[in-house]
Enzyme design. Structure first.
Site, PDB file in Angstrom:
ATOM      1  N   GLY A  37      25.392  32.343  16.961  1.00 62.29           N
ATOM      2  CA  GLY A  37      25.489  31.710  15.498  1.00 62.29           C
ATOM      3  C   GLY A  37      24.778  30.363  15.683  1.00 62.29           C
ATOM      4  O   GLY A  37      25.200  29.595  16.565  1.00 62.29           O
ATOM      5  N   GLY A 141      27.702  30.193  22.725  1.00 62.08           N
ATOM      6  CA  GLY A 141      29.251  30.478  22.664  1.00 62.08           C
ATOM      7  C   GLY A 141      29.526  31.339  23.793  1.00 62.08           C
ATOM      8  O   GLY A 141      28.872  31.877  24.691  1.00 62.08           O
ATOM      9  N   GLY A 143      29.484  34.893  23.821  1.00 59.38           N
ATOM     10  CA  GLY A 143      28.547  35.988  24.158  1.00 59.38           C
ATOM     11  C   GLY A 143      27.321  35.253  24.884  1.00 59.38           C
ATOM     12  O   GLY A 143      27.112  36.075  26.157  1.00 59.38           O
ATOM     13  N   ILE A 165      31.282  26.617  16.184  1.00 59.52           N
ATOM     14  CA  ILE A 165      32.210  25.952  14.957  1.00 59.52           C
ATOM     15  C   ILE A 165      33.503  26.335  15.067  1.00 59.52           C
ATOM     16  O   ILE A 165      34.617  25.793  14.394  1.00 59.52           O
ATOM     17  CB  ILE A 165      31.479  26.128  13.496  1.00 59.52           C
ATOM     18  CG1 ILE A 165      31.602  27.607  13.343  1.00 59.52           C
ATOM     19  CG2 ILE A 165      30.223  25.521  13.585  1.00 59.52           C
ATOM     20  CD1 ILE A 165      31.702  27.736  11.649  1.00 59.52           C
ATOM     21  N   ASP A 166      33.932  27.652  15.597  1.00 60.26           N
ATOM     22  CA  ASP A 166      35.233  28.008  15.572  1.00 60.26           C
ATOM     23  C   ASP A 166      36.316  27.508  16.579  1.00 60.26           C
ATOM     24  O   ASP A 166      37.456  27.526  16.467  1.00 60.26           O
ATOM     25  CB  ASP A 166      35.269  29.749  15.892  1.00 60.26           C
ATOM     26  CG  ASP A 166      34.663  30.523  14.790  1.00 60.26           C
ATOM     27  OD1 ASP A 166      34.327  29.879  13.747  1.00 60.26           O
ATOM     28  OD2 ASP A 166      34.513  31.578  15.049  1.00 60.26           O
ATOM     29  N   GLY A 209      36.457  31.482  11.109  1.00 64.80           N
ATOM     30  CA  GLY A 209      37.538  31.810  12.269  1.00 64.80           C
ATOM     31  C   GLY A 209      37.799  33.283  12.578  1.00 64.80           C
ATOM     32  O   GLY A 209      38.803  33.725  11.979  1.00 64.80           O
ATOM     33  N   ARG A 210      37.206  33.721  13.388  1.00 63.30           N
ATOM     34  CA  ARG A 210      37.130  35.028  13.745  1.00 63.30           C
ATOM     35  C   ARG A 210      38.517  35.550  14.297  1.00 63.30           C
ATOM     36  O   ARG A 210      39.160  36.331  14.256  1.00 63.30           O
ATOM     37  CB  ARG A 210      35.921  35.425  14.322  1.00 63.30           C
ATOM     38  CG  ARG A 210      35.758  36.957  14.544  1.00 63.30           C
ATOM     39  CD  ARG A 210      34.486  37.367  15.368  1.00 63.30           C
ATOM     40  NE  ARG A 210      34.467  38.900  15.511  1.00 63.30           N
ATOM     41  CZ  ARG A 210      33.800  39.570  14.404  1.00 63.30           C
ATOM     42  NH1 ARG A 210      33.177  38.993  13.338  1.00 63.30           N
ATOM     43  NH2 ARG A 210      34.062  40.782  14.372  1.00 63.30           N
ATOM     44  N   ARG A 305      42.159  32.167  -7.748  1.00 59.81           N
ATOM     45  CA  ARG A 305      40.567  31.962  -7.783  1.00 59.81           C
ATOM     46  C   ARG A 305      40.355  32.090  -6.239  1.00 59.81           C
ATOM     47  O   ARG A 305      41.122  31.463  -5.552  1.00 59.81           O
ATOM     48  CB  ARG A 305      40.025  31.002  -8.445  1.00 59.81           C
ATOM     49  CG  ARG A 305      40.099  31.123  -9.941  1.00 59.81           C
ATOM     50  CD  ARG A 305      39.259  32.258 -10.759  1.00 59.81           C
ATOM     51  NE  ARG A 305      39.201  32.378 -11.908  1.00 59.81           N
ATOM     52  CZ  ARG A 305      40.049  32.999 -12.633  1.00 59.81           C
ATOM     53  NH1 ARG A 305      41.094  33.922 -12.045  1.00 59.81           N
ATOM     54  NH2 ARG A 305      39.785  32.921 -14.093  1.00 59.81           N
ATOM     55  N   GLN A 313      29.618  26.272   6.160  1.00 58.17           N
ATOM     56  CA  GLN A 313      30.379  25.739   7.415  1.00 58.17           C
ATOM     57  C   GLN A 313      29.501  25.477   8.617  1.00 58.17           C
ATOM     58  O   GLN A 313      29.912  24.892   9.555  1.00 58.17           O
ATOM     59  CB  GLN A 313      31.509  26.467   7.742  1.00 58.17           C
ATOM     60  CG  GLN A 313      32.602  26.531   6.688  1.00 58.17           C
ATOM     61  CD  GLN A 313      33.437  27.670   6.888  1.00 58.17           C
ATOM     62  OE1 GLN A 313      34.572  27.653   7.677  1.00 58.17           O
ATOM     63  NE2 GLN A 313      33.103  28.743   6.429  1.00 58.17           N
TER      64      GLN A 313
END
Ligand code: F6P
Length: 387
Positions: A37, A141, A143, A165-166, A209-210, A305, A313
């Site tokens: 990503g 990252g 991977g 980014i995470d 944020g997986r 909401r 992001q």
């Protein structure tokens, strides 16, 4: 596979701009690719790689488009010159393009109408040799770095640059792009505050944020959230609703909840937006914000909401910190190539740029410590984690 034609390798130091004086080191031709990503700061790394390699050593940098896929496809490599990296420092995305697919060790192909997975890593190795590369800088990252490690084991001179980014990569205190994402999320929380307060609503912000809740935790702290839900601390919805109820009873008519996409309830699972296509791809997470919103409305009666921040992001211009980190990482990657310290990844530790073995950075994730300083500080000022 078709072959790629590249000009013959130079053996002497390349001509460089007059204001620099290249040190006397052997000429090298170095490939660079961006995988996985995208992330603010990728272009800044590319700029630093090209500038430091050309200014200091007169080397040639070969850009490989669309991650490892570019090593397998003709016409996807090209020389990156100083003019190509001009103006790149503030630019988001990656001029090389990137992809989450394109793993040469698990290449997906159509064979007689059927989808099959084949290992074509030897073709990528051949292509690396044909391009006469002395090294390959892999900016990616978990991977992409794992793929880089496998190629290193096969004899490729790989140097890694961590990107996500995470901020969940082991062996580095920081990755570029993370701080920019936190700024984007914090700005969103600030905006949700004013509208939430005006309407006495519970406002949920779902962030990326997986596996790790760093973006949720840091933006939640910076934005003054009331509740932060992260993958590392499975939440109890009763606790979440209880906190919102108490806020309403004590005069705070609104609540701000920041939730990481990978957050899950105690004893439950993550919310999946789209199932994984096959064994070698990941499911798409998303929707936990809506799940929680329905429960809050039902259990507290508070109007709720949801805002899903999504790829906002990942886009846009990198923050000053990320520009500086990207630049330092790019320069250090070139230094690792010069020192022929392959199989290593640049990293940032204790305010210093350093390097570690790639294998020490991949495979496990750097997670938020549920009892660490930052979570405890948040709890001390009344932020709930649903536990
Ligand atoms: O880079 C990691 C990440 O930001 C995850 O938090 C998120 O699940 C994923 O990217 C989304 O990726 P894609 O662009 O493939 O939807």
């Amino acid at each position: 596979m078709q072959t790629m034609t590249v000009p013959k390798k130079k053996t002497k130091t390349q001509a460089v701009p007059a204001h620099t004086s290249p040190r006397k080191v052997d000429f090298k031709r170095v490939g660079v690719l961006t995988g996985g990503g995208d992330c603010p700061g990728l272009n800044a790394v590319l700029r630093a790689v090209v500038k430091s390699a050309v200014f200091n050593y007169g080397w040639e940098i070969i850009g490989i488009n669309e991650g490892f896929e570019g090593l397998l496809t003709p016409g996807k490599t090209h020389k990156l010159e100083l003019k190509d990296v001009r103006g790149l420092l503030p630019r988001g995305g990656t001029i090389l393009g990137s992809t989450n697919r394109g793993n040469p060790f698990e290449h997906k192909e159509d064979k007689e109408g059927k989808k099959v997975v084949v290992d074509i890593s030897s073709l990528a190795m051949k292509s690396y040799e044909k391009l006469e590369l002395d090294a390959l800088i892999v900016i990616g990252g978990d991977g992409s770095l794992k793929i880089g490690q496998k190629f290193y084991n096969m004899g490729m001179n790989v140097v890694g640059v961590p990107k996500t980014i995470d901020n969940d990569l082991m062996a580095t205190d920081a990755t570029f792009g993370f701080q920019t994402a936190v700024i984007t999320a914090t700005e969103a929380i600030d905006k949700l505050h004013t509208t939430g307060e005006s309407h006495n609503r519970a406002m949920i912000l779902e962030v990326m944020g997986r596996y790790a809740g760093w973006i949720a935790l840091e933006s939640g702290l910076a934005g003054g959230a009331d509740i932060i839900l992260i993958p590392e601390i499975p939440y109890d919805i009763e606790e979440v609703c209880g906190k919102i109820r108490r806020r309403h009873e004590t005069g705070s008519g609104f609540s701000i909840i920041v939730v990481a996409e990978g957050a899950r309830p105690k004893g439950g699972d993550v919310t999946v937006l789209r199932a994984a296509k096959d064994a070698s791809s990941l499911e798409r997470l998303g929707g936990v914000g809506n799940v929680i919103a329905a429960q809050i409305t039902e259990q507290t009666g508070v109007e709720t909401r949801v805002t899903v921040l999504g790829h906002l992001q990942r886009g846009g211009t990198p923050s000053p910190f990320d520009r500086i980190l990207s630049t330092r990482f790019g320069v250090e990657a070139v230094e690792l190539v010069r020192q022929e310290r392959f199989g290593r990844m640049v990293c940032y530790r204790d305010y210093r740029v350093d390097s570690v073995k790639i294998e020490d950075a991949v495979g496990a994730f750097k997670l938020v410590d549920p009892d660490g300083q930052m979570v405890r500080a948040a709890e001390a000022i009344g932020i709930g984690f649903g536990r």
